[in-house]
Design an enzyme around this catalytic site. Structure first.
Site, PDB file in Angstrom:
ATOM      1  N   ASN A  81      17.663  26.458  29.425  1.00 25.24           N
ATOM      2  CA  ASN A  81      18.806  25.091  29.743  1.00 25.24           C
ATOM      3  C   ASN A  81      18.307  24.395  30.984  1.00 25.24           C
ATOM      4  O   ASN A  81      16.747  24.448  31.279  1.00 25.24           O
ATOM      5  CB  ASN A  81      20.467  25.582  30.017  1.00 25.24           C
ATOM      6  CG  ASN A  81      21.530  24.753  29.827  1.00 25.24           C
ATOM      7  OD1 ASN A  81      21.217  23.557  30.459  1.00 25.24           O
ATOM      8  ND2 ASN A  81      22.209  24.458  29.533  1.00 25.24           N
ATOM      9  N   ARG A  82      18.978  23.493  32.153  1.00 24.65           N
ATOM     10  CA  ARG A  82      19.268  23.531  32.886  1.00 24.65           C
ATOM     11  C   ARG A  82      18.779  24.012  35.118  1.00 24.65           C
ATOM     12  O   ARG A  82      19.242  24.930  35.318  1.00 24.65           O
ATOM     13  CB  ARG A  82      19.212  22.213  33.242  1.00 24.65           C
ATOM     14  CG  ARG A  82      18.778  21.141  32.330  1.00 24.65           C
ATOM     15  CD  ARG A  82      19.894  19.453  32.487  1.00 24.65           C
ATOM     16  NE  ARG A  82      18.980  19.187  31.210  1.00 24.65           N
ATOM     17  CZ  ARG A  82      19.474  19.017  29.783  1.00 24.65           C
ATOM     18  NH1 ARG A  82      19.919  20.287  29.485  1.00 24.65           N
ATOM     19  NH2 ARG A  82      19.219  18.277  28.688  1.00 24.65           N
ATOM     20  N   HIS A 107      14.387  24.497  30.301  1.00 23.49           N
ATOM     21  CA  HIS A 107      14.201  25.601  29.622  1.00 23.49           C
ATOM     22  C   HIS A 107      12.388  26.131  29.614  1.00 23.49           C
ATOM     23  O   HIS A 107      11.377  26.066  28.411  1.00 23.49           O
ATOM     24  CB  HIS A 107      13.649  24.650  28.096  1.00 23.49           C
ATOM     25  CG  HIS A 107      14.839  24.198  27.352  1.00 23.49           C
ATOM     26  ND1 HIS A 107      15.601  24.863  27.141  1.00 23.49           N
ATOM     27  CD2 HIS A 107      15.269  23.220  26.564  1.00 23.49           C
ATOM     28  CE1 HIS A 107      17.138  24.844  26.691  1.00 23.49           C
ATOM     29  NE2 HIS A 107      16.540  23.446  26.388  1.00 23.49           N
ATOM     30  N   HIS A 177      16.357  28.513  19.799  1.00 28.82           N
ATOM     31  CA  HIS A 177      16.540  26.701  19.563  1.00 28.82           C
ATOM     32  C   HIS A 177      16.364  26.312  18.392  1.00 28.82           C
ATOM     33  O   HIS A 177      16.295  25.313  18.246  1.00 28.82           O
ATOM     34  CB  HIS A 177      16.313  25.594  20.795  1.00 28.82           C
ATOM     35  CG  HIS A 177      16.118  24.668  21.303  1.00 28.82           C
ATOM     36  ND1 HIS A 177      16.600  23.691  20.474  1.00 28.82           N
ATOM     37  CD2 HIS A 177      16.440  24.483  23.051  1.00 28.82           C
ATOM     38  CE1 HIS A 177      17.201  22.868  21.329  1.00 28.82           C
ATOM     39  NE2 HIS A 177      17.224  23.074  22.346  1.00 28.82           N
ATOM     40  N   TYR A 179      17.706  24.572  14.685  1.00 33.27           N
ATOM     41  CA  TYR A 179      18.717  23.406  14.255  1.00 33.27           C
ATOM     42  C   TYR A 179      19.387  23.935  13.663  1.00 33.27           C
ATOM     43  O   TYR A 179      18.140  23.430  12.245  1.00 33.27           O
ATOM     44  CB  TYR A 179      17.897  21.922  14.789  1.00 33.27           C
ATOM     45  CG  TYR A 179      17.561  21.219  15.908  1.00 33.27           C
ATOM     46  CD1 TYR A 179      18.786  20.898  17.194  1.00 33.27           C
ATOM     47  CD2 TYR A 179      16.205  21.566  16.671  1.00 33.27           C
ATOM     48  CE1 TYR A 179      18.323  19.697  18.091  1.00 33.27           C
ATOM     49  CE2 TYR A 179      16.140  20.880  18.111  1.00 33.27           C
ATOM     50  CZ  TYR A 179      17.481  20.071  18.748  1.00 33.27           C
ATOM     51  OH  TYR A 179      16.969  19.544  20.279  1.00 33.27           O
ATOM     52  N   ASP A 250      25.667  18.428  24.322  1.00 32.58           N
ATOM     53  CA  ASP A 250      25.337  19.035  24.934  1.00 32.58           C
ATOM     54  C   ASP A 250      25.853  19.620  26.043  1.00 32.58           C
ATOM     55  O   ASP A 250      25.465  19.520  26.836  1.00 32.58           O
ATOM     56  CB  ASP A 250      23.959  17.673  24.951  1.00 32.58           C
ATOM     57  CG  ASP A 250      22.749  19.058  26.293  1.00 32.58           C
ATOM     58  OD1 ASP A 250      22.324  19.695  25.696  1.00 32.58           O
ATOM     59  OD2 ASP A 250      21.868  18.112  26.218  1.00 32.58           O
ATOM     60  N   GLU A 313      23.237  27.906  20.958  1.00 30.88           N
ATOM     61  CA  GLU A 313      22.142  28.210  21.508  1.00 30.88           C
ATOM     62  C   GLU A 313      22.540  29.233  22.744  1.00 30.88           C
ATOM     63  O   GLU A 313      23.781  29.260  24.060  1.00 30.88           O
ATOM     64  CB  GLU A 313      21.334  27.694  22.744  1.00 30.88           C
ATOM     65  CG  GLU A 313      20.494  26.243  21.851  1.00 30.88           C
ATOM     66  CD  GLU A 313      20.247  24.881  22.839  1.00 30.88           C
ATOM     67  OE1 GLU A 313      19.458  25.586  23.603  1.00 30.88           O
ATOM     68  OE2 GLU A 313      20.657  24.582  22.665  1.00 30.88           O
TER      69      GLU A 313
END
Length: 353
Positions: A81-82, A107, A177, A179, A250, A313
């Site tokens: 994440n950020r 990430h 991660h 999908y 998100d 996640e």
């Protein structure tokens, strides 16, 4: 005795081979793991309709993955994440790490764990263990970190255990991660998938994906109320400002409880497939593939278009190095970071909505 299955997908720019490591056996779940990024490359599971499908998105070759493959299936680190502006305080000093996502670190930085070639420690028919040493100063992060990821298949359960140690204080937050598209890669958007998340709160974000302050918000009376099974398309097409800001979901969901517990259930009614996500982490980032634009080639042919898959996640909360009120991401020498993730596969009942 069953032998291990290994093949070569391609080569790194320096000539090192990238291996495909197969674990599990039919009729149960079968997983293909790449040592590039400790990545889930394929995951074959049988739906309620009796058909075996690859239910994770993948990329076709090494070049596509190294060119910036959207983190598809990779192990994310050092920090999933950020981190706002790539800056955070640590023991009385300010640390600056590399930024590449609208002025923020995402990430782990532009050269994260998902594009590194990991060492294979062990590989048996049911398990593969990979290790990566991230040196002091990697992407700006302090301390040498040794990360270990263990994938294991037992029947219809895939467990992913992530551990890390360090020789100096540093934030660590690992996740996978993958999908998911339970109808199979290339089957179209996941709008008709049904998702349930065990969370009463979510984390509102600004236009760059950063949390708005330190307060989480109730999911009640919002598109983020996934406490009951909800068609993904209903949430992602909402006019709610938080949905419109990122063209879908998100967002971090604050999971109830602690320890290993069920975080989410994903079902695909048409093929009657069911996935339960279990974790010991406090948060679950739900990302509906909003940025897929058809540029990236899919592993099975075709392209990854908008909402081709949904990522679930488990992780610490975004920007936690700057939020003292949230669970601390700082790993110190002598301690071991550990995260447990399980994907439990099953078959949805006929008529599930």
């Amino acid at each position: 005795m069953t032998s291990v299955s290994t093949s070569v997908l391609g080569r790194m720019p320096d000539g090192r081979p990238v291996h495909v490591l197969r674990i599990g056996s039919e009729p149960d779940v079968v997983v293909e793991v790449l040592d590039l990024g400790a990545t889930v490359h394929r995951l074959g599971a049988v739906g309620g309709d009796g058909v075996r499908r690859d239910v994770v998105l993948g990329l076709p070759d090494v070049a596509e993955r190294l060119a910036g493959g959207g983190y598809v299936g990779g192990t994310i680190g050092r920090y999933a994440n950020r981190i706002a502006h790539g800056r955070f305080p640590l023991d009385g000093r300010e640390v600056q790490v590399e930024v590449h996502d609208r002025g923020n670190s995402l990430h782990g930085g532009p050269d994260g764990f998902d594009v590194r070639l990991w060492d294979v420690r062990t590989h048996t028919p049911d398990e593969v263990v990979l290790e990566l040493v991230s040196p002091d100063g990697d992407q700006g992060f302090p301390g040498t970190v040794t990360a270990v990821v263990r994938y294991r298949v037992a029947g219809d359960v895939v467990s992913v255990t992530m551990e890390a140690t360090t020789d100096a204080p540093t934030p660590v937050n690992l996740t996978n991660h993958a999908y998911f598209n339970l109808a199979g890669e290339g089957s179209g958007p996941v709008d008709d998938h049904v998702l349930q998340v065990e969370a009463d709160l979510f984390t509102p974000i600004d236009g760059t994906g950063l949390p708005l302050g330190t307060d989480h918000a109730p999911v009640e009376d919002t598109p983020f109320d996934l406490r009951r099974p909800t068609r993904l398309g209903e949430a992602t097409e909402s006019a709610h400002p938080q949905v419109a800001a990122v063209d879908g979901l998100d967002h971090n969901f604050v999971l109830r409880g602690s320890g290993l517990r069920r975080a989410a259930v994903l079902e695909e009614p048409a093929v009657r497939s069911r996935l339960e996500v279990w974790t010991d982490q406090p948060g679950l980032q739900v990302y509906t593939g909003n940025a897929f634009d058809g540029e990236k080639r899919a592993r099975g042919g075709g392209r990854h278009h908008r909402r081709a898959g949904v990522a679930l996640e488990p992780q610490l909360f975004p920007d936690s190095p700057n939020r003292d009120a949230w669970p601390s991401p700082v790993l110190r020498p002598g301690d071991t970071y550990r995260s447990v993730l399980e994907w439990r596969w099953g078959r949805a009942a006929p008529g599930t909505r």
